[in-house]
Design a protein around this motif. Structure first.
Motif, PDB file in Angstrom:
ATOM      1  N   ARG A 111       0.827  -1.216   0.000  1.00 54.76           N
ATOM      2  CA  ARG A 111       0.000   0.000   0.000  1.00 54.76           C
ATOM      3  C   ARG A 111       0.859   1.262   0.000  1.00 54.76           C
ATOM      4  N   ARG A 112       2.013   1.202   0.657  1.00 51.68           N
ATOM      5  CA  ARG A 112       2.917   2.358   0.713  1.00 51.68           C
ATOM      6  C   ARG A 112       3.708   2.521  -0.585  1.00 51.68           C
ATOM      7  N   GLY A 113       3.616   1.555  -1.494  1.00 54.05           N
ATOM      8  CA  GLY A 113       4.341   1.645  -2.761  1.00 54.05           C
ATOM      9  C   GLY A 113       5.827   1.314  -2.640  1.00 54.05           C
ATOM     10  N   GLU A 114       6.192   0.559  -1.622  1.00 46.31           N
ATOM     11  CA  GLU A 114       7.596   0.185  -1.414  1.00 46.31           C
ATOM     12  C   GLU A 114       8.048  -0.835  -2.457  1.00 46.31           C
ATOM     13  N   THR A 115       9.330  -0.839  -2.755  1.00 47.07           N
ATOM     14  CA  THR A 115       9.954  -1.883  -3.570  1.00 47.07           C
ATOM     15  C   THR A 115      11.302  -2.217  -2.950  1.00 47.07           C
ATOM     16  N   PHE A 116      11.755  -3.437  -3.179  1.00 43.13           N
ATOM     17  CA  PHE A 116      13.013  -3.907  -2.595  1.00 43.13           C
ATOM     18  C   PHE A 116      13.842  -4.614  -3.650  1.00 43.13           C
ATOM     19  N   ASP A 117      15.150  -4.585  -3.445  1.00 47.84           N
ATOM     20  CA  ASP A 117      16.078  -5.276  -4.335  1.00 47.84           C
ATOM     21  C   ASP A 117      16.341  -6.694  -3.860  1.00 47.84           C
ATOM     22  N   ILE A 118      16.372  -6.855  -2.527  1.00 46.17           N
ATOM     23  CA  ILE A 118      16.643  -8.165  -1.926  1.00 46.17           C
ATOM     24  C   ILE A 118      15.693  -8.353  -0.751  1.00 46.17           C
ATOM     25  N   ALA A 119      15.105  -9.544  -0.662  1.00 51.23           N
ATOM     26  CA  ALA A 119      14.297  -9.912   0.507  1.00 51.23           C
ATOM     27  C   ALA A 119      14.887 -11.175   1.117  1.00 51.23           C
ATOM     28  N   TRP A 120      15.017 -11.163   2.426  1.00 48.51           N
ATOM     29  CA  TRP A 120      15.467 -12.347   3.171  1.00 48.51           C
ATOM     30  C   TRP A 120      14.267 -12.821   3.976  1.00 48.51           C
ATOM     31  N   VAL A 121      13.851 -14.060   3.779  1.00 48.06           N
ATOM     32  CA  VAL A 121      12.665 -14.604   4.441  1.00 48.06           C
ATOM     33  C   VAL A 121      13.106 -15.810   5.262  1.00 48.06           C
ATOM     34  N   ASP A 122      13.025 -15.678   6.591  1.00 46.97           N
ATOM     35  CA  ASP A 122      13.533 -16.715   7.497  1.00 46.97           C
ATOM     36  C   ASP A 122      12.480 -17.064   8.541  1.00 46.97           C
ATOM     37  N   PRO A 123      11.406 -17.772   8.125  1.00 48.91           N
ATOM     38  CA  PRO A 123      10.363 -18.128   9.089  1.00 48.91           C
ATOM     39  C   PRO A 123      10.840 -19.240  10.022  1.00 48.91           C
ATOM     40  N   PRO A 124      10.139 -19.420  11.145  1.00 48.25           N
ATOM     41  CA  PRO A 124      10.428 -20.623  11.943  1.00 48.25           C
ATOM     42  C   PRO A 124      10.318 -21.847  11.035  1.00 48.25           C
ATOM     43  N   SER A 148      15.107  -8.174  -8.900  1.00 48.90           N
ATOM     44  CA  SER A 148      15.192  -8.447  -7.461  1.00 48.90           C
ATOM     45  C   SER A 148      15.467  -9.916  -7.190  1.00 48.90           C
ATOM     46  N   LEU A 149      15.868 -10.187  -5.948  1.00 54.01           N
ATOM     47  CA  LEU A 149      16.212 -11.533  -5.515  1.00 54.01           C
ATOM     48  C   LEU A 149      15.592 -11.772  -4.148  1.00 54.01           C
ATOM     49  N   ALA A 150      15.094 -12.980  -3.913  1.00 53.43           N
ATOM     50  CA  ALA A 150      14.600 -13.369  -2.592  1.00 53.43           C
ATOM     51  C   ALA A 150      15.419 -14.540  -2.086  1.00 53.43           C
ATOM     52  N   CYS A 151      15.708 -14.522  -0.796  1.00 54.74           N
ATOM     53  CA  CYS A 151      16.446 -15.592  -0.144  1.00 54.74           C
ATOM     54  C   CYS A 151      15.537 -16.219   0.900  1.00 54.74           C
ATOM     55  N   LEU A 152      15.238 -17.503   0.759  1.00 53.29           N
ATOM     56  CA  LEU A 152      14.419 -18.233   1.719  1.00 53.29           C
ATOM     57  C   LEU A 152      15.323 -19.124   2.538  1.00 53.29           C
ATOM     58  N   GLU A 153      15.311 -18.914   3.855  1.00 51.44           N
ATOM     59  CA  GLU A 153      16.037 -19.824   4.736  1.00 51.44           C
ATOM     60  C   GLU A 153      15.044 -20.876   5.190  1.00 51.44           C
ATOM     61  N   CYS A 154      15.400 -22.138   5.002  1.00 51.37           N
ATOM     62  CA  CYS A 154      14.458 -23.225   5.265  1.00 51.37           C
ATOM     63  C   CYS A 154      15.219 -24.470   5.731  1.00 51.37           C
ATOM     64  N   PRO A 155      14.489 -25.504   6.186  1.00 49.63           N
ATOM     65  CA  PRO A 155      15.165 -26.742   6.577  1.00 49.63           C
ATOM     66  C   PRO A 155      15.889 -27.358   5.381  1.00 49.63           C
ATOM     67  N   GLU A 156      16.941 -28.073   5.652  1.00 49.76           N
ATOM     68  CA  GLU A 156      17.759 -28.662   4.593  1.00 49.76           C
ATOM     69  C   GLU A 156      16.943 -29.524   3.635  1.00 49.76           C
ATOM     70  N   LYS A 157      15.989 -30.265   4.137  1.00 51.34           N
ATOM     71  CA  LYS A 157      15.229 -31.204   3.301  1.00 51.34           C
ATOM     72  C   LYS A 157      13.952 -30.601   2.716  1.00 51.34           C
ATOM     73  N   ALA A 158      13.737 -29.306   2.875  1.00 48.92           N
ATOM     74  CA  ALA A 158      12.530 -28.667   2.341  1.00 48.92           C
ATOM     75  C   ALA A 158      12.501 -28.794   0.817  1.00 48.92           C
ATOM     76  N   GLU A 159      11.343 -29.167   0.281  1.00 54.29           N
ATOM     77  CA  GLU A 159      11.176 -29.299  -1.171  1.00 54.29           C
ATOM     78  C   GLU A 159      10.649 -27.971  -1.710  1.00 54.29           C
ATOM     79  N   VAL A 160      11.555 -27.119  -2.126  1.00 51.33           N
ATOM     80  CA  VAL A 160      11.204 -25.762  -2.554  1.00 51.33           C
ATOM     81  C   VAL A 160      10.843 -25.719  -4.029  1.00 51.33           C
ATOM     82  N   ALA A 161      11.646 -26.320  -4.879  1.00 52.79           N
ATOM     83  CA  ALA A 161      11.489 -26.199  -6.336  1.00 52.79           C
ATOM     84  C   ALA A 161      10.096 -26.585  -6.812  1.00 52.79           C
ATOM     85  N   ALA A 162       9.546 -27.669  -6.278  1.00 51.32           N
ATOM     86  CA  ALA A 162       8.238 -28.157  -6.733  1.00 51.32           C
ATOM     87  C   ALA A 162       7.106 -27.189  -6.392  1.00 51.32           C
TER      88      ALA A 162
END
Length: 191
Positions: A111-124, A148-162
């Protein structure tokens, strides 16, 4: 915990202690990821979702990011992030703390019209799929753009690509112990 590179290299950060149930990104993983990000961080607008201690966003600022927005819904963790931010000499506007749930913050930033070049997403790790959903949403709503690029931190065995739509692709996958950092961006349509 310490900053691994840049202007504040080796500077210590306040950790979560035992009262906060946080899993900060290990220093070694942060160092590896930022070595890959390298020049992309210079002058970047950085988004740190599920910021925890604020270590990742502060690392980005130390390495030359123009600004960082830290999103953390836990108020105690938010106070810790504020304490860590306050311990650095930051000019006005370089760091912003948003104390909201990640999905709510995304809508607010849109809503604020923000944009980012890099996002780091590290949920539990138990809700890593929610983090992946939010990575895709960041691209869909325009908070992350064509370069832009996003970085997801996740468990080693997480199936991200699918779980990624065809217009978003993995460009790097850094494994390290029990976790990994998966870097994604819009797919190159010229191939």
């Amino acid at each position: 915990m310490r900053i691994s590179g840049g202007q504040w290299r080796s500077r210590r950060l306040h950790g979560p202690g035992k009262q906060l149930n946080l899993r900060p990104t290990p220093d070694a993983m942060r160092e590896r990821a930022f070595a890959v990000l390298a020049d992309r961080v210079q002058g970047a607008r950085f988004l740190d979702l599920y910021a925890g201690t604020g270590a990742v966003g502060l690392e980005a600022l130390s390495r030359g990011a123009r600004s960082a927005v830290f999103v953390e819904k836990n108020r105690n963790a938010g106070r810790l992030i504020g304490k860590n931010i306050a311990s650095f000499e930051l000019s006005t506007g370089r760091a912003e703390l948003v104390t909201r749930a990640a999905a709510t913050a995304i809508r607010e930033l849109e809503r604020r019209g923000e944009t980012f070049d890099i996002a780091w997403v590290d949920p539990p790790f138990e809700i890593w799929r929610e983090g992946l959903t939010l990575v895709v949403e960041l691209f869909e709503v325009g908070l992350l753009g064509a370069t832009s690029l996003a970085c997801l931190e996740c468990p080693e065995k997480a199936e991200v690509a699918a779980s990624l739509p065809p217009n978003i692709e993995i460009v790097r996958d850094l494994a390290g112990g029990a976790s990994r950092v998966v870097m994604v961006e819009f797919a190159d349509q010229s191939r």
